[in-house]
Design an enzyme around this catalytic site. Structure first.
Site, PDB file in Angstrom:
ATOM      1  CE1 TYR A  72      -5.002  -1.949   4.587  1.00 37.11           C
ATOM      2  CE2 TYR A  72      -3.788   0.098   4.304  1.00 37.11           C
ATOM      3  CZ  TYR A  72      -4.429  -0.996   3.760  1.00 37.11           C
ATOM      4  OH  TYR A  72      -4.490  -1.150   2.391  1.00 37.11           O
ATOM      5  CB  SER A  89      -0.869   0.005   1.265  1.00 43.33           C
ATOM      6  OG  SER A  89      -1.516   1.250   1.424  1.00 43.33           O
TER       7      SER A  89
HETATM    8  P1  NAP Z   1     -11.686  -5.291  -0.716  1.00 39.20           P
HETATM    9  O1  NAP Z   1     -12.636  -5.197  -1.865  1.00 39.20           O
HETATM   10  O2  NAP Z   1     -12.160  -5.064   0.659  1.00 39.20           O
HETATM   11  O3  NAP Z   1     -10.929  -6.694  -0.830  1.00 39.20           O
HETATM   12  C1  NAP Z   1     -10.301  -7.314   0.263  1.00 39.20           C
HETATM   13  C2  NAP Z   1     -10.291  -8.802   0.013  1.00 39.20           C
HETATM   14  O4  NAP Z   1      -9.688  -9.479   1.132  1.00 39.20           O
HETATM   15  C3  NAP Z   1     -11.710  -9.357  -0.109  1.00 39.20           C
HETATM   16  O5  NAP Z   1     -11.721 -10.386  -1.053  1.00 39.20           O
HETATM   17  C4  NAP Z   1     -11.957  -9.900   1.287  1.00 39.20           C
HETATM   18  O6  NAP Z   1     -12.979 -10.858   1.382  1.00 39.20           O
HETATM   19  C5  NAP Z   1     -10.577 -10.497   1.550  1.00 39.20           C
HETATM   20  N1  NAP Z   1     -10.445 -10.871   2.942  1.00 39.20           N
HETATM   21  C6  NAP Z   1     -10.635 -10.091   4.029  1.00 39.20           C
HETATM   22  N2  NAP Z   1     -10.504 -10.826   5.151  1.00 39.20           N
HETATM   23  C7  NAP Z   1     -10.231 -12.097   4.750  1.00 39.20           C
HETATM   24  C8  NAP Z   1     -10.002 -13.310   5.429  1.00 39.20           C
HETATM   25  N3  NAP Z   1     -10.057 -13.411   6.764  1.00 39.20           N
HETATM   26  N4  NAP Z   1      -9.732 -14.425   4.700  1.00 39.20           N
HETATM   27  C9  NAP Z   1      -9.689 -14.378   3.366  1.00 39.20           C
HETATM   28  N5  NAP Z   1      -9.918 -13.252   2.649  1.00 39.20           N
HETATM   29  C10 NAP Z   1     -10.175 -12.129   3.344  1.00 39.20           C
HETATM   30  O7  NAP Z   1     -10.570  -4.212  -0.927  1.00 39.20           O
HETATM   31  P2  NAP Z   1      -9.393  -4.089  -2.003  1.00 39.20           P
HETATM   32  O8  NAP Z   1      -9.110  -2.659  -2.093  1.00 39.20           O
HETATM   33  O9  NAP Z   1      -9.676  -4.857  -3.237  1.00 39.20           O
HETATM   34  O10 NAP Z   1      -8.200  -4.758  -1.188  1.00 39.20           O
HETATM   35  C11 NAP Z   1      -7.334  -5.721  -1.731  1.00 39.20           C
HETATM   36  C12 NAP Z   1      -5.938  -5.481  -1.200  1.00 39.20           C
HETATM   37  O11 NAP Z   1      -5.454  -4.228  -1.693  1.00 39.20           O
HETATM   38  C13 NAP Z   1      -5.843  -5.408   0.328  1.00 39.20           C
HETATM   39  O12 NAP Z   1      -4.679  -6.056   0.770  1.00 39.20           O
HETATM   40  C14 NAP Z   1      -5.748  -3.909   0.581  1.00 39.20           C
HETATM   41  O13 NAP Z   1      -5.109  -3.606   1.780  1.00 39.20           O
HETATM   42  C15 NAP Z   1      -4.921  -3.493  -0.615  1.00 39.20           C
HETATM   43  N6  NAP Z   1      -4.949  -2.049  -0.919  1.00 39.20           N
HETATM   44  C16 NAP Z   1      -6.100  -1.440  -1.330  1.00 39.20           C
HETATM   45  C17 NAP Z   1      -6.072  -0.085  -1.629  1.00 39.20           C
HETATM   46  C18 NAP Z   1      -7.284   0.665  -2.100  1.00 39.20           C
HETATM   47  O14 NAP Z   1      -7.208   1.890  -2.263  1.00 39.20           O
HETATM   48  N7  NAP Z   1      -8.405   0.024  -2.350  1.00 39.20           N
HETATM   49  C19 NAP Z   1      -4.895   0.637  -1.500  1.00 39.20           C
HETATM   50  C20 NAP Z   1      -3.756  -0.017  -1.078  1.00 39.20           C
HETATM   51  C21 NAP Z   1      -3.778  -1.366  -0.809  1.00 39.20           C
HETATM   52  P3  NAP Z   1     -14.489 -10.362   1.709  1.00 39.20           P
HETATM   53  O15 NAP Z   1     -15.019  -9.752   0.434  1.00 39.20           O
HETATM   54  O16 NAP Z   1     -15.175 -11.612   2.118  1.00 39.20           O
HETATM   55  O17 NAP Z   1     -14.383  -9.335   2.807  1.00 39.20           O
END
Ligand code: NAP
Length: 247
Positions: A152, A139
């Site tokens: 986080y 991130s």
């Molecule tokens: P998201 O839509 O909330 O996706 C998160 C994913 O992680 C979902 O598939 C979620 O499943 C899964 N997850 C959460 N807890 C879990 C568990 N206990 N076991 C297995 N899977 C689990 O958000 P996203 O933005 O796509 O996030 C994906 C990654 O990108 C994360 O690591 C996040 O920190 C990183 N990131 C995102 C951003 C941003 O701006 N969006 C920026 C930097 C980094 P559920 O759908 O069931 O909750």
């Protein structure tokens, strides 16, 4: 040269592939020819349907990091050579009030599960003498402090560190270990920020590209890092943030 970016004949596992960035990465890897195991704590049937619609192949696997060691046996004998550690959670609260429960929940998924999933993958590849690629999702907060997200931020700094140590230890075994550091991407993770007009405008004002990122912006970067084109890239934490960190 033409197959430099092809993932044909490769098998990938993407965690958290039911939605957001993980879904886009799964679709992108499959678009380059990989068979993608779409892992989630709930079904990834929608993602598999998107892959199949695009002419690719994939399958859904339940993998819940409520147990951070859940992936321990997942790689054995499976021929998986690409691992994308994407699953992650965020819990927002002022640091002065941050609870132990939130701290442990975030650390378990973002840091502990990520490390031990890498370990299980690396152990299997080394046992069979294979080569492969790990892509961890870090991130912007691997570099900056952020606000109201202490666990986080700590966990994403750790993702950058884990990426670097594993790159050092495993380069000689032919396993590349890189991370992608997304900026602000429109997904569930950032919904609360986009719904807050003050935070939304403040964030947009700091993105030189002038827009929030899309999950697809990350998908292509992951496909590159998994491909032969990136075979000498390891230990990198690649910013995909529309220029945020350059500003
Ligand atoms: P998201 O839509 O909330 O996706 C998160 C994913 O992680 C979902 O598939 C979620 O499943 C899964 N997850 C959460 N807890 C879990 C568990 N206990 N076991 C297995 N899977 C689990 O958000 P996203 O933005 O796509 O996030 C994906 C990654 O990108 C994360 O690591 C996040 O920190 C990183 N990131 C995102 C951003 C941003 O701006 N969006 C920026 C930097 C980094 P559920 O759908 O069931 O909750």
């Amino acid at each position: 040269m033409s197959d430099l970016f092809s993932l044909k004949g490769r098998k990938a596992l993407v965690t958290g592939a039911n939605t957001g960035i993980g879904q886009a990465i799964a679709v992108s890897l499959a678009g380059q020819g990989a068979h993608v195991i779409c892992a989630g704590r709930r079904t990834c049937a929608d993602t598999v349907a998107m892959i199949v619609k695009n002419g690719g192949t994939g399958e859904s696997l339940i993998l819940d990091f409520a147990d951070p060691m859940a992936a321990k046996e997942v790689f054995k004998g499976q021929g998986i050579s690409i691992l994308v550690n994407n699953a992650g959670i965020i819990r927002r609260e002022d640091s002065v009030n941050y609870s132990e429960e939130d701290w442990d929940a975030v650390m378990d998924v973002n840091q502990k599960a990520l490390f031990f999933t890498c370990q299980a993958f690396g152990k299997e590849l080394m046992a069979v003498g294979g080569t492969g690629s790990i892509i961890n999702i870090a991130s912007l907060l691997s570099f900056q402090g952020g606000i109201r997200v202490p666990a986080y931020t700590a966990s994403k700094h750790a993702v950058a560190g884990i990426t670097k140590i594993l790159a050092n230890e495993w380069a000689a075994a032919g396993i590349t270990v890189n991370a992608i550091a997304p900026g602000y991407i429109s997904t569930n993770n950032t919904e609360a920020l986009r719904n807050d007009p003050v935070r939304n405008d403040a964030i947009l004002a700091r993105i030189p590209a002038g827009r929030w990122g899309d999950a697809e912006d990350i998908g292509g970067t992951a496909a590159y890092l998994a491909s032969k084109a990136a075979k000498y890239v390891t230990g990198a934490v690649l910013n995909v943030d529309g220029g945020w960190l350059a500003r």
